[in-house]
Design a protein around this motif. Structure first.
Motif, PDB file in Angstrom:
ATOM      1  N   LEU A  14      -6.673  -8.008  -5.068  1.00  0.00           N
ATOM      2  CA  LEU A  14      -5.495  -7.580  -4.235  1.00  0.00           C
ATOM      3  C   LEU A  14      -4.323  -8.684  -5.057  1.00  0.00           C
ATOM      4  N   ASP A  19       0.576  -7.366   1.835  1.00  0.00           N
ATOM      5  CA  ASP A  19       1.025  -6.886   3.230  1.00  0.00           C
ATOM      6  C   ASP A  19       0.006  -7.165   4.053  1.00  0.00           C
ATOM      7  N   ARG A  43      -2.461  -4.293   5.158  1.00  0.00           N
ATOM      8  CA  ARG A  43      -3.017  -3.988   4.147  1.00  0.00           C
ATOM      9  C   ARG A  43      -4.500  -4.828   3.882  1.00  0.00           C
ATOM     10  N   GLU A  91      -7.073  -4.557   6.748  1.00  0.00           N
ATOM     11  CA  GLU A  91      -7.641  -3.118   6.434  1.00  0.00           C
ATOM     12  C   GLU A  91      -8.866  -3.560   5.519  1.00  0.00           C
ATOM     13  N   VAL A  92      -8.257  -3.956   4.219  1.00  0.00           N
ATOM     14  CA  VAL A  92      -9.305  -4.229   3.064  1.00  0.00           C
ATOM     15  C   VAL A  92     -10.462  -4.971   3.520  1.00  0.00           C
TER      16      VAL A  92
END
Length: 120
Positions: free
Chosen positions: A102, A107, A110, A113-114
């Motif tokens: 990453l 973010d 994000r 989420e990851v």
């Protein structure tokens, strides 16, 4: 509750990562560099390690190699969160055993989420 080891030599980045992941329901332990992270990872097994690349004492790719050499981290997800975005650096991370890469600035949504996706 999943436990995450967040590694970054920047206190502000560590705090942002920790805040984001704690808000998403994870238990977060912080480490100031790769050496500190390796010592903490040897005393406790984390469900996921999220590390910076460029740090004093031990960089992220070296940390990934050291963790992957340990049986307790062979199957655990390890994400590298860094300003480095070159294909060569990403390839080195993948070769070392990193699960994902990453790029900063990140973010928070994000990132959460990851992390959720790689933890299953």
């Amino acid at each position: 509750m999943h436990s995450i080891l967040a590694v970054d030599d920047s206190a502000s980045i560590r705090q942002m990562v920790a805040f984001t992941l704690k808000s998403a329901g994870y238990q977060v332990t912080e480490a100031v560099d790769g050496q500190d992270a390796l010592e903490k990872a040897q005393t406790k097994t984390f469900d996921l390690v999220l590390t910076d690349q460029n740090m004093p004492k031990m960089d992220g790719i070296t940390l990934v190699k050291n963790l992957r050499a340990s049986s307790q981290y062979q199957g655990k997800p390890i994400l590298i969160l860094t300003t480095e975005s070159s294909d060569a650096m990403k390839s080195a991370g993948k070769a070392a055993g990193a699960t994902g890469w990453l790029v900063k600035p990140f973010d928070p949504m994000r990132l959460a989420e990851v992390v959720k996706r790689v933890l299953g």
